[in-house]
Scaffold this motif. Structure first.
Motif, mmCIF file in Angstrom:
data_model
loop_
_atom_site.group_PDB
_atom_site.id
_atom_site.type_symbol
_atom_site.label_atom_id
_atom_site.label_comp_id
_atom_site.label_asym_id
_atom_site.label_seq_id
_atom_site.Cartn_x
_atom_site.Cartn_y
_atom_site.Cartn_z
ATOM 1 N N THR A 58 -4.292 6.508 -32.484
ATOM 2 C CA THR A 58 -3.022 6.357 -33.214
ATOM 3 C C THR A 58 -2.096 5.312 -32.613
ATOM 4 O OG1 THR A 58 -1.878 8.049 -31.894
ATOM 5 C CG2 THR A 58 -3.140 8.807 -33.823
ATOM 6 N N ALA A 63 2.584 10.930 -31.605
ATOM 7 C CA ALA A 63 1.335 11.647 -31.862
ATOM 8 C C ALA A 63 0.800 12.298 -30.585
ATOM 9 C CB ALA A 63 0.289 10.695 -32.440
ATOM 10 N N VAL A 120 -8.154 12.730 -36.218
ATOM 11 C CA VAL A 120 -6.981 13.089 -35.413
ATOM 12 C C VAL A 120 -6.661 14.562 -35.539
ATOM 13 C CG1 VAL A 120 -4.489 12.752 -35.198
ATOM 14 C CG2 VAL A 120 -5.997 10.763 -35.435
#
Length: 435
Positions: A58, A63, A120
């Motif tokens: 990312t 994040a 993710v």
């Protein structure tokens, strides 16, 4: 020079040397210790690899930070519930099942890392599951120790546990970082799977411990009973409150990057982060004297006050090594406080409450550092990093002094005369005689 002139030095060294009698005398403690040593390395592999992989996927600070947030709620909820089931069910089975679950979560991370396009969301979901399983397991692990270690060796067992943790905290992150950087996160996850499998073998060899027939069922009611028991014991409340106060006011790792920048020594950042673990490790290997202490409540108070003073003095140091030295002293004091707190818990809490109170203990020593870093950041915004560090250390000393004044039963606790310690000692001796 007289032949016996060096006898006082030898006596002092014997008193300082770490007491390894729990490892020598208890087969099951050796197995638990070995399992913990193996899984600690594997856990650090994942702790390093997950944020590294999240950054690669990312390139976002937010994040990466949200990984910890995703883990917080499962950690709190499962920590409390883990304490309830530890008192209601077979602790060895809980430990084995959660270890299998943790192994599976890392296997999922390994598979995800090997995909052409790793996802993710898997890191967030698996991170939350892993935190929950670890918190479910921890109370059962901690409440099993008093069952496999003699009553008079519990302080030594606590010091050995601290030694294992501090050794791992110094060595494992560096090795984990190298493995993840050189071979990739998939290899790091894969090695962690192997460590869990090895740990499972050792845990499987631990003997099952008999459970009393009248164990309570796991429920909200049993959780409330555990909280009521803790609140009704001022000596126990002192262990929780002093530690939380010390962490909130003096835990300040969030300030270390700013201190390194201020000194123009970015390479010192790693030293600051390792200082506490190094101080704790030194305190661990010279912890033999703790077996001769009986006023454990007073010991916690003094150690927590030393922690605060050391942090405050670190804020005044003009160079890297001065700050490092006092942060190491703070780490040593924190380790001694932890040994005495664990000794009070393990020597006085009845087995039927041990799991639930281990859940409360888990929350007390995990929430404090989080709140401490938040406090450090807010105060640094007002007066800078050194102001936050120094004022936090002084506030810690004041808070600890206030707790000592408000909790005389904690301050005057003595393992030789405390009714709960005497009762548990007699129960353990009776069990040993029947065995």
């Amino acid at each position: 020079m007289p032949e016996n002139a060096d006898r006082p030095i030898k006596t002092l060294l014997r008193r300082l040397a770490m007491d390894i009698s729990p490892l020598r005398d208890s087969r099951d403690f050796r197995l638990l210790f070995g399992s913990g040593l193996i899984t600690m390395f594997g856990t650090f592999l994942t702790l390093v690899a997950v944020p590294l992989q999240m950054k690669e996927l990312t390139d976002s600070y937010l994040a990466v930070g949200l990984v910890s947030l995703a883990e917080f709620v499962p950690m709190v909820v499962c920590g409390l519930w883990g304490g309830a089931i530890a008192d209601a069910l077979d602790r060895r089975k809980i430990i084995l099942l959660t270890e299998v679950g943790l192994c599976l979560t890392v296997t999922v991370l390994t598979v995800n890392a090997l995909l052409p396009n790793p996802q993710v969301w898997v890191l967030y979901v698996v991170g939350a599951l892993s935190a929950g399983l670890g918190s479910l397991q921890r109370p059962s692990l901690e409440s099993l120790v008093p069952r496999v270690v003699r009553h008079d060796q519990l302080a030594a067992a606590a010091a050995l546990g601290a030694f294992r943790w501090n050794l791992g905290a110094i060595v494992a992150p560096g090795l984990s970082g190298l493995i993840a950087a050189w071979f990739g996160v998939a290899v790091a996850y894969g090695v962690n799977v192997v460590t869990f499998l090895a740990s499972l073998v050792l845990l499987w060899m631990v003997r099952a411990q008999p459970r009393p027939e009248d164990t309570p069922s796991a429920s909200i009611r049993s959780l409330v009973e555990g909280v009521r028991y803790a609140v009704g014991r001022p000596d126990l409340m002192g262990t929780y409150l002093v530690d939380i106060a010390a962490m909130i006011f003096a835990f300040s790792t969030a300030l270390y990057p700013f201190l390194a920048d201020e000194l123009g020594a970015h390479e010192a950042l790693g030293l600051f982060y390792s200082a506490s673990a190094i101080g704790s490790l030194i305190a661990s290997v010279t912890s033999g004297w703790t077996a001769h202490v009986h006023r454990h409540g007073l010991g916690v108070i003094i150690a927590a006050a030393v922690w605060g003073v050391a942090v405050a003095l670190a804020a005044l140091m003009p160079n890297v090594w001065g700050i490092f030295a006092f942060l190491a002293v703070a780490g040593a004091a924190d380790m001694i406080s932890g040994v005495f707190r664990s000794t009070i818990w393990n020597q006085t809490i009845p087995d039927e409450f041990r799991g639930r109170l281990a859940g409360i203990e888990l929350l007390s020593y995990t929430s404090g550092p989080m709140l401490g870093n938040a406090r450090a950041g807010l105060m640094a915004g007002i007066g800078g990093a050194r102001f936050s560090l120094g004022a936090g250390g002084l506030l810690c000393v004041g808070a600890v002094a206030a707790m000592a004044a408000l909790l005389p039963r904690f301050r005057t606790y003595d393992a030789r005369t405390d009714e709960h310690a005497i009762r548990e000692r007699a129960r353990r001796e009776e069990e040993a005689a029947r065995a």
